[in-house]
Write an enzyme that holds these catalytic residues in place. Structure first.
Site, PDB file in Angstrom:
ATOM      1  CG  HIS A 236      -0.168   0.069   2.548  1.00  0.00           C
ATOM      2  ND1 HIS A 236       0.290  -0.625   3.740  1.00  0.00           N
ATOM      3  CD2 HIS A 236      -0.537   1.264   3.434  1.00  0.00           C
ATOM      4  CE1 HIS A 236       0.400  -0.434   4.346  1.00  0.00           C
ATOM      5  NE2 HIS A 236       0.560   0.964   4.356  1.00  0.00           N
ATOM      6  CG  ASP A 267       0.436  -4.437   3.094  1.00  0.00           C
ATOM      7  OD1 ASP A 267       0.309  -3.560   1.481  1.00  0.00           O
ATOM      8  OD2 ASP A 267       0.226  -3.557   3.810  1.00  0.00           O
ATOM      9  CB  SER A 355       3.054   1.830   6.635  1.00  0.00           C
ATOM     10  OG  SER A 355       1.254   1.379   7.155  1.00  0.00           O
TER      11      SER A 355
END
Length: 407
Positions: A236, A267, A355
């Site tokens: 992402h 992901d 992230s």
């Protein structure tokens, strides 16, 4: 993604830590010396000293005990690997709180061989294969209609169940999912009162890596089958395959991602690193534990000690939870829910902006931050209580046919 959007409409795009530092160039040089014979260099410690200190804090033990824990975990995992090479029929393994590796054996004969290798063994009622089958059925159901009230579901080897974490059951998809899960009897364990999850991101400024008005940070470096350098990150982070900049200068461009909002996703993603640039081989700890060298990507077993580097929460540590975890991510801007499969869970605390951050166990790279509880707040300490999900690095390397850059 191909659909249009306003520049700041989606805030889930990552602002992760620098898993490995980007270097625009490497400087080398010679140092003047004497003709005297140099003394022999001191033997390098088995583990990075500052990391040992951080892990000791996390585990609440002395640094000596932390080193002994790492040694013991490594030795046990080597024994387990040898059993698998010898084709002993095993069904996964996990560490207990005291650091003992328990191996799930397929039958009594396999258990005997496990014990002969000096490891603890048990013959589970169901085992990894049966639990994987149940979870695959739940994955298929969730991918048809995302259950917003279910945060995550995973195979938990320690409890010999598929564990389903619930944050609510108001929508039809969630009720249908839970009905299917409970039809498996005590093979499924439902845990209520959990938080909704989101991919962990932040909006500019303050990023190590920027793109299209968003920000992220550098993950791990690897090379493809043709020897070309790539950045491995959470999918992402590079959903729209953007050009990536470091200190305002382009260094890479996204080429592949398996993440797409509102659809079945994994992901993981990669970006091609421009000629003249490179990804460093040390994970930053933001001054908490020096830098940690990347020497491999051997997967740590459930329960193993684990630390992560991230922009928002910096250097935090905990333990590996489960592998083969599926989650439902909620988009805070009203977009569709996204079911992501193939993750791993941990007790490492993270927040928005982490992230893509690098998870590492000892000197073995483990993965990149994917997401965590929406309202989670870490307390600023290395051993902040919390939880998070990460994309296992070894899966990404295998899927894209990559070789990790190591020291």
């Amino acid at each position: 993604m191909k659909h249009s959007r306003k520049k700041n409409a989606r805030r889930y795009i990552v602002a992760a830590s620098i898993g490995a530092l980007l270097s625009a160039g490497v400087a080398t040089g010679a140092y003047a010396g004497t003709t005297e014979e140099p003394s022999a260099p001191a033997a390098a410690p088995a583990y990075q000293p500052e990391m040992v200190k951080a892990l000791a804090t996390t585990l609440g033990v002395s640094e000596k005990a932390a080193v002994e824990r790492l040694d013991r975990e490594a030795e046990q995992q080597d024994r387990f690997a040898e059993l698998r090479e010898d084709r002993v029929e095993t069904l996964g393994a996990f560490f207990t709180k005291d650091g003992s590796l328990v191996v799930n054996a397929a039958d009594a004969s396999a258990a005997k061989e496990v014990r002969a290798a000096g490891l603890e063994a048990r013959v589970p009622e169901r085992g990894e294969s049966e639990l994987d089958r149940i979870k695959a059925q739940l994955d298929a159901k969730a991918l048809k209609s995302a259950p917003a009230g279910v945060s995550a579901w995973s195979v938990d080897l320690a409890s010999d169940t598929v564990t389903v974490e619930v944050n609510g059951d108001s929508d039809a998809a969630t009720r249908s999912f839970l009905k299917a899960a409970k039809s498996n009897g005590d093979a499924v364990r439902v845990v209520k009162g959990q938080e909704k999850l989101e991919t962990q991101a932040v909006v500019p400024p303050g990023s190590r890596m920027t793109f299209n008005g968003y920000l992220c940070s550098v993950g791990y470096g690897a090379k493809d089958r043709n020897g070309k350098q790539v950045l491995v990150t959470a999918g992402h982070c590079i959903e729209d395959l953007p050009e990536l900049a470091y200190n305002g200068t382009r260094f890479a461009k996204g080429t592949h991602t398996r993440f797409a909002l509102g659809t079945r996703s994994v992901d993981m993603g990669i970006a091609a690193v421009d000629a003249g640039n490179s990804i460093g081989l040390d994970v930053t700890t933001y001054g908490r534990a020096g830098t940690v060298p990347v020497k491999g990507s051997k997967r740590a077993s459930s329960g193993a000690a684990l630390c992560k580097s991230g922009q928002t929460t910096n250097w935090t540590c905990g333990k590996v939870g489960s592998y083969n975890v599926s989650v439902t991510y909620t988009d805070q801007n009203g977009g569709p829910d996204t079911v992501v499969t193939g993750l791993a869970s941990s007790s490492v605390c993270t927040q928005g902006g982490d992230s893509g951050g690098a998870y590492i166990s000892g000197d073995q790279a483990q993965g990149m931050t994917s997401g965590g509880p929406s309202n989670q707040r870490c307390n600023g300490q290395v051993n902040s209580p919390g939880s998070s999900y990460f994309q296992p690095l070894d899966d990404a390397l295998a899927y894209y046919g990559l070789t990790l850059n190591t020291k």
